[in-house]
Motif scaffolding. Structure first.
Motif, PDB file in Angstrom:
ATOM      1  N   GLY A 125       0.698  -1.292  -0.053  1.00  0.00           N
ATOM      2  CA  GLY A 125      -0.026   0.097  -0.088  1.00  0.00           C
ATOM      3  C   GLY A 125       0.749   1.572  -0.082  1.00  0.00           C
ATOM      4  N   VAL A 126       0.463   2.216   0.811  1.00  0.00           N
ATOM      5  CA  VAL A 126       1.059   3.306   1.203  1.00  0.00           C
ATOM      6  C   VAL A 126       1.739   3.410   2.495  1.00  0.00           C
ATOM      7  N   GLN A 127       3.221   3.479   2.377  1.00  0.00           N
ATOM      8  CA  GLN A 127       3.809   3.302   3.697  1.00  0.00           C
ATOM      9  C   GLN A 127       3.299   2.201   4.667  1.00  0.00           C
ATOM     10  N   GLY A 128       3.032   1.152   3.960  1.00  0.00           N
ATOM     11  CA  GLY A 128       2.663  -0.052   4.880  1.00  0.00           C
ATOM     12  C   GLY A 128       1.099  -0.069   5.036  1.00  0.00           C
ATOM     13  N   LYS A 129       0.337   0.824   4.588  1.00  0.00           N
ATOM     14  CA  LYS A 129      -1.134   0.548   4.653  1.00  0.00           C
ATOM     15  C   LYS A 129      -1.895   0.807   3.698  1.00  0.00           C
ATOM     16  N   SER A 130      -2.781   0.040   3.584  1.00  0.00           N
ATOM     17  CA  SER A 130      -3.774  -0.104   2.297  1.00  0.00           C
ATOM     18  C   SER A 130      -5.130   0.418   2.928  1.00  0.00           C
ATOM     19  N   GLN A 131      -5.735   1.354   2.073  1.00  0.00           N
ATOM     20  CA  GLN A 131      -7.134   1.890   2.534  1.00  0.00           C
ATOM     21  C   GLN A 131      -7.837   1.978   1.353  1.00  0.00           C
ATOM     22  N   SER A 132      -9.036   1.178   1.441  1.00  0.00           N
ATOM     23  CA  SER A 132      -9.721   0.922   0.267  1.00  0.00           C
ATOM     24  C   SER A 132     -11.376   1.032   0.473  1.00  0.00           C
ATOM     25  N   ILE A 133     -12.127   1.377  -0.791  1.00  0.00           N
ATOM     26  CA  ILE A 133     -13.754   1.138  -0.745  1.00  0.00           C
ATOM     27  C   ILE A 133     -13.913   0.151  -1.962  1.00  0.00           C
ATOM     28  N   PRO A 134     -13.622  -1.208  -1.819  1.00  0.00           N
ATOM     29  CA  PRO A 134     -13.774  -1.917  -2.941  1.00  0.00           C
ATOM     30  C   PRO A 134     -15.212  -2.016  -3.549  1.00  0.00           C
ATOM     31  N   ALA A 135     -15.214  -1.736  -4.882  1.00  0.00           N
ATOM     32  CA  ALA A 135     -16.442  -1.699  -5.619  1.00  0.00           C
ATOM     33  C   ALA A 135     -17.214  -0.423  -5.377  1.00  0.00           C
ATOM     34  N   GLY A 136     -16.691   0.545  -4.616  1.00  0.00           N
ATOM     35  CA  GLY A 136     -17.502   1.617  -4.002  1.00  0.00           C
ATOM     36  C   GLY A 136     -18.288   1.347  -3.101  1.00  0.00           C
ATOM     37  N   ILE A 137     -18.160   0.142  -2.328  1.00  0.00           N
ATOM     38  CA  ILE A 137     -18.915  -0.262  -0.953  1.00  0.00           C
ATOM     39  C   ILE A 137     -18.158   0.080   0.235  1.00  0.00           C
ATOM     40  N   ALA A 138     -18.564   0.583   1.298  1.00  0.00           N
ATOM     41  CA  ALA A 138     -18.141   0.916   2.482  1.00  0.00           C
ATOM     42  C   ALA A 138     -18.285  -0.364   3.355  1.00  0.00           C
ATOM     43  N   ILE A 139     -17.061  -0.807   3.461  1.00  0.00           N
ATOM     44  CA  ILE A 139     -16.747  -2.207   4.293  1.00  0.00           C
ATOM     45  C   ILE A 139     -16.418  -2.185   5.372  1.00  0.00           C
ATOM     46  N   LYS A 140     -16.916  -2.585   6.536  1.00  0.00           N
ATOM     47  CA  LYS A 140     -16.282  -2.739   7.836  1.00  0.00           C
ATOM     48  C   LYS A 140     -15.523  -4.223   7.902  1.00  0.00           C
ATOM     49  N   PRO A 141     -14.278  -4.262   7.912  1.00  0.00           N
ATOM     50  CA  PRO A 141     -13.686  -5.551   8.133  1.00  0.00           C
ATOM     51  C   PRO A 141     -13.905  -6.254   9.281  1.00  0.00           C
ATOM     52  N   ASN A 142     -14.103  -7.605   9.442  1.00  0.00           N
ATOM     53  CA  ASN A 142     -14.254  -8.507  10.522  1.00  0.00           C
ATOM     54  C   ASN A 142     -12.910  -9.338  10.801  1.00  0.00           C
TER      55      ASN A 142
END
Length: 354
Positions: A125-142
């Protein structure tokens, strides 16, 4: 007595605040290897803003001086100190951390990767971090599960869809969204689990990956979906108690089969984990009743087609092309030779001076 009452009240309020901040999910915040080394996420005792740290302790329980600064590194999911939801350690001892950063009232999935010594992995990612909204969907990872090729699966819930939906997405080895996975980068289970959430990911000794899905309600269910090979396949289902939201429901490989379990215990290091050509393949149109191609009917789990024709050994085509070229050159040379010989014969027949 009044002073003691105020102290008790303050303690109760503090405990309530901690309980309110404690994340409810199936992902584990603790990993332990076979030797007893432990990685865990904990609240930062030195941070007034109540941030989080990633710690590594030795088998005797002491902070590992070879990890980060005195055994810990900052686990910063977001500027507002949102709590991580899952931590995993792969066979290379890289540490993976998942969570959500709230922006504009919507969660954005965050996955961080650290090197074995606790330093951010700058190739991710960027400086060790990937931040994303896959397919425009706001996902809360579990939960998340690193795969053997350096990519990672993330399971969670779509927070901006109604009803909410269980989702799984995949990030490439560099942290970018794999848009070829599922439909535009996400896979959703069958429509029978509306209002669901993908709670937990696990892998069996053969490298096959499965995900648990919980759908609460009056007819709530808990499902296990096999993701390795062919079409995703529902392999187990049981009723979910009406009083349960299913968030803490998980799965595990038990002897020779997948079974339901409860979250909370530390996970082990993630061994080999694959998608694609590994595992039994279910071809499109299979009679398996519980198979599901995911949204848009695209299977992200089918084996990559071979570029060589069936029955042709790898590397045969270049040699075939070379052979054809040699034959063509020989034919061309023969034609030129024949023409030259014919011209000389005609000149001899004509005789001198003619």
């Amino acid at each position: 007595m009044a002073g003691r009452g105020r102290a008790v009240l303050a303690l109760v309020l503090a405990l309530a605040l901690v309980a309110a901040r404690a994340p409810v999910h199936a992902g584990s915040l603790s990993v332990r290897d076979a030797q007893g080394t432990r990685w865990q996420v904990a609240e930062d005792p030195t941070d007034d803003a109540q941030g989080y740290v990633l710690q590594r302790t030795t088998p005797d329980g002491r902070p590992d001086p070879h990890f980060g600064h005195g055994g810990s590194v900052a686990a910063v999911i977001s500027p507002t100190n949102d709590a991580p939801t899952s931590v995993r350690v792969d066979a290379s001892r890289r540490i993976w951390l998942a969570g959500a950063s709230i922006a504009g009232g919507q969660p954005q999935a965050v996955v961080e990767r650290f090197l074995p010594d606790g330093a951010p992995d700058l190739t991710w990612g960027v400086q060790g971090k990937s931040q994303s909204i896959p397919a425009g969907i706001a996902i809360k990872p579990n939960d998340l599960l690193p795969l053997s090729d350096g990519s990672v699966l993330v399971a969670g819930v779509a927070a901006n869809l109604e009803p909410t939906r269980a989702l799984v997405f995949r990030l490439k080895p560099d942290g970018r969204i794999d848009t070829a996975f599922g439909a535009g980068g996400v896979w959703q289970p069958a429509a029978s689990v509306d209002g669901s959430t993908a709670t937990c990911l696990a892998v069996n000794p053969e490298g096959a990956v499965a995900v648990s899905v919980a759908a609460p309600g009056s007819a709530g269910v808990m499902q296990i979906w096999l993701l390795a090979g062919g079409l995703p396949q529902r392999i187990a289902q049981r009723p979910l108690a009406e009083s349960s939201d299913g968030e803490a429901a998980c799965l595990a490989w038990s002897g020779d089969r997948w079974d339901f379990s409860s979250a909370g215990a530390p996970t082990a290091l993630v061994g080999r984990a694959y998608l694609g050509a590994h595992g039994p393949l279910l071809q499109a149109g299979s009679s398996a009743a519980a198979s599901d191609p995911g949204q848009a009917g695209f299977s992200p789990f089918a084996a990559e087609p071979s570029t060589a024709p069936a029955g042709s050994p790898a590397g045969a085509w270049p040699w075939f092309a070379i052979s054809c070229a040699v034959i063509l050159v020989a034919i061309f040379a023969g034609v030129l030779f024949a023409r030259g010989r014919g011209a000389r014969s005609a000149a001899l027949k004509a005789g001198p001076g003619r």
